[in-house]
Design a protein around this motif. Structure first.
Motif, PDB file in Angstrom:
ATOM      1  N   ASP A  27       0.833  -1.204   0.000  1.00 33.84           N
ATOM      2  CA  ASP A  27       0.000   0.000   0.000  1.00 33.84           C
ATOM      3  C   ASP A  27       0.869   1.256   0.000  1.00 33.84           C
ATOM      4  OD1 ASP A  27      -2.562   1.281   0.122  1.00 33.84           O
ATOM      5  OD2 ASP A  27      -2.155   1.766   2.212  1.00 33.84           O
ATOM      6  N   GLU A  28       0.480   2.220  -0.821  1.00 36.13           N
ATOM      7  CA  GLU A  28       1.074   3.547  -0.869  1.00 36.13           C
ATOM      8  C   GLU A  28       2.578   3.547  -1.118  1.00 36.13           C
ATOM      9  OE1 GLU A  28      -0.840   5.962  -1.299  1.00 36.13           O
ATOM     10  OE2 GLU A  28      -2.754   5.219  -0.603  1.00 36.13           O
ATOM     11  N   GLU A  29       3.359   4.260  -0.319  1.00 34.48           N
ATOM     12  CA  GLU A  29       4.739   4.594  -0.667  1.00 34.48           C
ATOM     13  C   GLU A  29       5.736   3.470  -0.379  1.00 34.48           C
ATOM     14  OE1 GLU A  29       5.578   7.281  -2.249  1.00 34.48           O
ATOM     15  OE2 GLU A  29       3.641   8.266  -2.194  1.00 34.48           O
ATOM     16  N   TYR A  30       5.581   2.355  -1.027  1.00 34.46           N
ATOM     17  CA  TYR A  30       6.591   1.312  -0.895  1.00 34.46           C
ATOM     18  C   TYR A  30       7.798   1.662  -1.762  1.00 34.46           C
ATOM     19  CZ  TYR A  30       4.338  -0.200  -5.258  1.00 34.46           C
ATOM     20  OH  TYR A  30       3.803  -0.245  -6.521  1.00 34.46           O
ATOM     21  N   GLY A  31       8.960   1.172  -1.388  1.00 40.87           N
ATOM     22  CA  GLY A  31      10.179   1.462  -2.135  1.00 40.87           C
ATOM     23  C   GLY A  31      10.323   0.553  -3.340  1.00 40.87           C
ATOM     24  N   ILE A  32      11.118   0.991  -4.287  1.00 37.67           N
ATOM     25  CA  ILE A  32      11.369   0.185  -5.475  1.00 37.67           C
ATOM     26  C   ILE A  32      12.010  -1.146  -5.100  1.00 37.67           C
ATOM     27  CG2 ILE A  32      12.780   0.037  -7.566  1.00 37.67           C
ATOM     28  CD1 ILE A  32      10.305   1.695  -7.936  1.00 37.67           C
ATOM     29  N   ASP A  33      12.833  -1.140  -4.035  1.00 38.72           N
ATOM     30  CA  ASP A  33      13.462  -2.391  -3.627  1.00 38.72           C
ATOM     31  C   ASP A  33      12.418  -3.399  -3.147  1.00 38.72           C
ATOM     32  OD1 ASP A  33      12.835  -0.825  -1.470  1.00 38.72           O
ATOM     33  OD2 ASP A  33      14.675  -1.216  -0.348  1.00 38.72           O
ATOM     34  N   TYR A  34      11.370  -2.923  -2.472  1.00 41.92           N
ATOM     35  CA  TYR A  34      10.288  -3.811  -2.053  1.00 41.92           C
ATOM     36  C   TYR A  34       9.532  -4.336  -3.272  1.00 41.92           C
ATOM     37  CZ  TYR A  34      10.353  -3.630   3.019  1.00 41.92           C
ATOM     38  OH  TYR A  34      10.695  -3.815   4.339  1.00 41.92           O
ATOM     39  N   PHE A  76      -2.451   2.972  -4.564  1.00 40.38           N
ATOM     40  CA  PHE A  76      -1.888   4.316  -4.425  1.00 40.38           C
ATOM     41  C   PHE A  76      -2.960   5.387  -4.535  1.00 40.38           C
ATOM     42  CE2 PHE A  76       2.541   3.059  -5.114  1.00 40.38           C
ATOM     43  CZ  PHE A  76       3.229   4.101  -4.490  1.00 40.38           C
ATOM     44  N   THR A  77      -2.890   6.382  -3.682  1.00 44.74           N
ATOM     45  CA  THR A  77      -3.479   7.691  -3.936  1.00 44.74           C
ATOM     46  C   THR A  77      -2.289   8.616  -4.142  1.00 44.74           C
ATOM     47  OG1 THR A  77      -5.442   7.290  -2.592  1.00 44.74           O
ATOM     48  CG2 THR A  77      -4.864   9.588  -3.033  1.00 44.74           C
ATOM     49  N   GLN A 136       7.596   4.541  -7.932  1.00 42.39           N
ATOM     50  CA  GLN A 136       6.731   3.373  -7.828  1.00 42.39           C
ATOM     51  C   GLN A 136       5.625   3.413  -8.882  1.00 42.39           C
ATOM     52  OE1 GLN A 136       7.667   5.469  -5.500  1.00 42.39           O
ATOM     53  NE2 GLN A 136       8.031   4.496  -3.521  1.00 42.39           N
ATOM     54  N   ILE A 137       5.049   4.600  -9.066  1.00 36.95           N
ATOM     55  CA  ILE A 137       4.012   4.758 -10.080  1.00 36.95           C
ATOM     56  C   ILE A 137       4.628   4.668 -11.473  1.00 36.95           C
ATOM     57  CG2 ILE A 137       2.316   6.371 -11.030  1.00 36.95           C
ATOM     58  CD1 ILE A 137       1.901   7.434  -8.196  1.00 36.95           C
ATOM     59  N   ALA A 138       5.797   5.292 -11.623  1.00 40.52           N
ATOM     60  CA  ALA A 138       6.470   5.265 -12.924  1.00 40.52           C
ATOM     61  C   ALA A 138       6.760   3.843 -13.373  1.00 40.52           C
ATOM     62  CB  ALA A 138       7.767   6.072 -12.859  1.00 40.52           C
ATOM     63  N   LYS A 139       7.027   2.954 -12.435  1.00 40.95           N
ATOM     64  CA  LYS A 139       7.315   1.557 -12.770  1.00 40.95           C
ATOM     65  C   LYS A 139       6.181   0.952 -13.576  1.00 40.95           C
ATOM     66  CE  LYS A 139      10.355  -1.798 -11.886  1.00 40.95           C
ATOM     67  NZ  LYS A 139      11.796  -1.689 -12.100  1.00 40.95           N
ATOM     68  N   PHE A 140       4.958   1.373 -13.291  1.00 43.09           N
ATOM     69  CA  PHE A 140       3.794   0.883 -14.017  1.00 43.09           C
ATOM     70  C   PHE A 140       3.425   1.769 -15.206  1.00 43.09           C
ATOM     71  CE2 PHE A 140       3.197  -1.612 -10.226  1.00 43.09           C
ATOM     72  CZ  PHE A 140       2.479  -2.721 -10.637  1.00 43.09           C
ATOM     73  N   LEU A 141       3.379   3.076 -14.991  1.00 41.67           N
ATOM     74  CA  LEU A 141       2.726   3.951 -15.954  1.00 41.67           C
ATOM     75  C   LEU A 141       3.634   4.475 -17.057  1.00 41.67           C
ATOM     76  CD1 LEU A 141       0.272   5.987 -13.717  1.00 41.67           C
ATOM     77  CD2 LEU A 141      -0.001   3.744 -14.794  1.00 41.67           C
ATOM     78  N   ASP A 142       4.960   4.423 -16.887  1.00 39.93           N
ATOM     79  CA  ASP A 142       5.823   4.822 -17.996  1.00 39.93           C
ATOM     80  C   ASP A 142       5.608   3.872 -19.168  1.00 39.93           C
ATOM     81  OD1 ASP A 142       6.837   6.950 -16.659  1.00 39.93           O
ATOM     82  OD2 ASP A 142       8.829   6.128 -16.330  1.00 39.93           O
ATOM     83  N   GLY A 143       5.204   4.430 -20.298  1.00 38.79           N
ATOM     84  CA  GLY A 143       4.955   3.611 -21.479  1.00 38.79           C
ATOM     85  C   GLY A 143       3.615   2.907 -21.478  1.00 38.79           C
ATOM     86  N   ALA A 144       2.749   3.208 -20.507  1.00 38.01           N
ATOM     87  CA  ALA A 144       1.447   2.542 -20.434  1.00 38.01           C
ATOM     88  C   ALA A 144       0.539   2.983 -21.583  1.00 38.01           C
ATOM     89  CB  ALA A 144       0.774   2.836 -19.098  1.00 38.01           C
ATOM     90  N   ILE A 145      -0.387   2.109 -21.936  1.00 37.09           N
ATOM     91  CA  ILE A 145      -1.355   2.389 -23.004  1.00 37.09           C
ATOM     92  C   ILE A 145      -2.745   2.403 -22.384  1.00 37.09           C
ATOM     93  CG2 ILE A 145      -2.316   1.608 -25.202  1.00 37.09           C
ATOM     94  CD1 ILE A 145       0.331   0.057 -25.613  1.00 37.09           C
TER      95      ILE A 145
END
Length: 694
Positions: free
Chosen positions: A226-233, A252-253, A261-270
């Motif tokens: 939930d929320e602000e987890y780190g990239i390592d997690y 996430f809100t 963390q959001i970028a991991k999903f949404l960069d390049g998303a369609i």
């Protein structure tokens, strides 16, 4: 006596009472009493056992349809049959919904974005308990601190725990069952941050304060962070689900913007499904909060008045009407052609569903209107009254992330610039940009310019999300990083790890991508390569002058690297001299300051004159991640430099006549004489067509 109010289960209307009275042959007073008793029974059942009878918004069904091996409850299967027909199964619904939204297969990673009180935590808690009910399942739940975990995750897990399991709570008992360990109190949460069920399922609670090394070795069927987890997690947990064919769920809100963390999903998303943002008008008109809640204007005004009056009377208006996402199976659009938009009005669209990470992951947005129990009308009113209303509405109502702090290019501009390959015109003046480096793979970009529209297109990239002989499909060029609070240019991805290529390897790849005749002849003799040949010397004789499917007007080389000898074949030669002997039409890229190129790119994006093919996934990721904080060594910089060199080239001075590739000596002469700082040629050069130009 006031009737019991439920945010969604409303009292029977006068018409419903009359119909029920006629059907049962009783008085209307008796019918009203009976219907109210049934309504109260439903309300009580939802409160007593939300696992079995709790309301589930339609968007929950969509989210579950996207993931691998979801646990469908009997209640959910019944709701699907009620909504779609007796012959529908949950599995049928899931497959058809995935296809409708553009997913080829179920995803292993799901990001749920959304507004405050939109039901994200409830969804994850109920899914966790449904998974646990299957037996022999390992579930992980992560939060920032133990305090927030007790208040949020643990409390919701307890709420959605089946009533018969709750009855086994041993928190206040002396003896403990050896097999099971269900010990919960509101103050202390679950004892030992762990729950063990008799059917073999185990639920572990972790916090991001813990040493991540303590989690090594644990495998999961479902992980919720939930929320602000780190990239390592994220990296650890997405690895820990693989052996059990599990699922990663992040919620996430986005109150802290476009985090890594959001970028991991949404960069390049369609985006494959949109939502009409009635609180973000683009026509200068008023916001429509009633439409956002799927209420009529009159209903919304009555609901607001009722609250202002202190709720001292009955109110039959629901808090909202959740979107019927089941209808998506049967409409033909993507949510942007809604007939509900008032005539003459125009509103922004926000994301509802997106394909992420090349189809391996998904993102779904939950809105306040999906969860009437979160009192979304109050939330909307509060955010509209905020002094930073536009920003608060974007983040807290729609769950949309602002650009990461310090980013050079706006995500909205980049998203608007992405085009389908089929939308790119055929008649283009084509050229290549090459940016080499000794310590990593080179980057190559193919571009095309339309003199008719004055639009520059990035057509393709290398390396990209396609097969490279001997190396498969490379990973991403850049990945998000938590470094410096997320204000950085990312970290180097797998695609930057050097393949050990020499000049002939790169020439082979260029010939393969551009479909040179020499390559096609070689392929007919040797077959499609699954790895690079051991001896590449045969490539030295290849030339695009012998024929190519994609003639290049010129090729630009990074001017800084071009003068170096350390990445040349000989210390007595520069890289430019070596490349000039390998490829036709070589020239030096513009050497002006980086900021000048970025500024021009920003202007072109805003004007709609710079477009990027959807194929260029690495370039899009790098554009969205670049802050410039890491300087010349930034992990995202190289791919962006391809576009920078392209927009700073002399291509804008080419005319329609250049498309004919004849009678264009004057344009080429001007080019050779120094427009765009390309005057560093040495004598006559051959263009990709084989003609000599100066």
């Amino acid at each position: 006596m006031m009737l019991r109010r439920d945010p969604l289960v409303q009292p029977a209307s006068a018409a419903q009472v009359a119909a029920f009275a006629a059907q049962r042959n009783v008085s209307e007073d008796k019918a009203r009493e009976t219907l109210e008793a049934l309504r109260c029974r439903q309300i009580d059942a939802r409160a007593a056992d939300p696992y079995r009878y709790g309301y589930e918004p339609p968007i929950w069904y969509v989210a579950k349809a996207l993931i691998r091996n979801p646990a469908w409850s009997d209640y959910e299967r019944l709701q699907i049959r009620k909504r779609l027909g007796a012959n529908w199964t949950a599995e049928d619904f899931a497959e058809k919904m995935r296809r409708r939204l553009g997913f080829q297969y179920p995803v292993t990673r799901l990001l749920v974005m959304g507004s405050n009180r939109s039901g994200k935590t409830d969804f994850s808690a109920k899914l966790s308990m449904q998974t646990a009910r299957l037996g022999n399942k390992f579930i992980g739940s992560g939060a920032q601190t133990l305090k927030t975990q007790k208040q949020n995750q643990m409390a919701r897990i307890w709420r959605y725990m089946p009533s018969e399991w709750q009855a086994k709570n041993i928190a206040n008992k002396k003896a403990k069952d050896i097999v099971e360990n269900i010990s919960y109190t509101p103050k202390n949460g679950f004892a030992g941050s762990k729950v063990t069920f008799e059917n073999g399922s185990i639920l572990n609670f972790v916090t991001y304060e813990q040493n991540i090394a303590a989690l090594e070795g644990v495998e999961y069927d479902l992980v919720h962070l939930d929320e602000e987890y780190g990239i390592d997690y994220y990296n650890l947990m997405t690895t820990r689900i693989t052996s059990r064919a599990g699922v990663f769920l992040g919620t996430f809100t986005p109150l802290h913007g476009y985090t890594p963390q959001i970028a991991k999903f949404l960069d390049g998303a369609i985006i494959t499904r949109y939502h009409t943002a009635y609180l973000r008008p683009i026509d200068g008109g008023e916001k429509l909060p009633h439409a956002e809640l799927n209420l009529t204007k009159e209903e919304y005004e009555e609901l607001v008045t009722w609250r202002k009056e202190g709720q001292t009377r009955d109110c039959s208006i629901p808090e909202s009407r959740p979107e019927d996402c089941f209808e998506w199976l049967f409409d033909e659009g993507d949510g942007r052609n809604s007939l509900k938009i008032p005539r003459g009005r125009a509103f922004d669209f926000t994301s509802r569903v997106a394909i992420c990470q090349g189809g391996e992951a998904a993102a779904v947005w939950f809105f306040g209107s999906d969860n009437p129990y979160g009192l979304p009308a109050e939330l909307i009113a509060a955010k509209m009254a905020d002094q930073n209303a536009e920003q608060k509405i974007y983040e807290a109502v729609y769950g949309m992330a602002r650009d990461m702090k310090g980013r050079i290019f706006k995500s909205s501009h980049i998203d608007a610039a992405i085009v389908e390959p089929g939308e790119i015109p055929e008649e283009l003046i084509r050229f290549t940009v090459i940016d080499p480096a000794p310590e990593r793979n080179w980057v190559i970009g193919w571009f095309g310019y339309s003199p008719a529209t004055k639009i520059l297109y990035m057509l393709n990239e290398w390396p990209g999300n396609y097969e490279i002989p001997g190396h498969g499909v490379p990973g991403p060029w850049v990945i998000p990083s938590d470094r410096n609070g997320g204000v950085n240019d990312g970290a180097r991805g797998d695609a930057q790890q050097a393949f050990g290529f020499g000049y002939n390897h790169y020439k082979f790849e260029i010939a393969r991508r551009e479909r040179w005749q020499d390559y096609l002849d070689w392929e007919r003799m040797n077959g499609v390569p699954d790895r690079m040949p051991g001896d590449m010397s045969f490539v030295e004789s290849w030339s695009e002058a012998n024929g190519t499917s994609e003639p290049q007007e010129f090729r630009l080389l990074d001017c800084r690297a071009a003068s170096q000898s350390k990445i040349s074949a000989s210390s007595s030669r520069t890289l430019f001299e070596d490349m000039d002997s390998l490829l036709l039409g070589m020239a030096l890229a513009d050497g002006q300051r980086t900021e000048v190129g970025y500024t021009k790119m920003i202007d072109l994006f805003a004007a709609g004159k710079l477009k990027i093919s959807k194929n260029c996934v690495n370039a899009v990721d790098c554009l969205k991640m670049l802050t410039g904080k890491d300087g010349q060594k930034g992990a995202a910089k190289d791919m962006v430099d391809l576009l920078r060199y392209a927009v700073m080239s002399d291509i804008w001075n080419y005319t329609v006549d250049a498309l004919t590739r004849v009678k264009n000596a004057h344009a080429r002469e001007n080019y050779a004489q120094g427009r765009g700082n390309h005057a560093q040629r040495r004598g006559p050069q051959r263009g990709a067509s084989g003609r000599v130009w100066w």
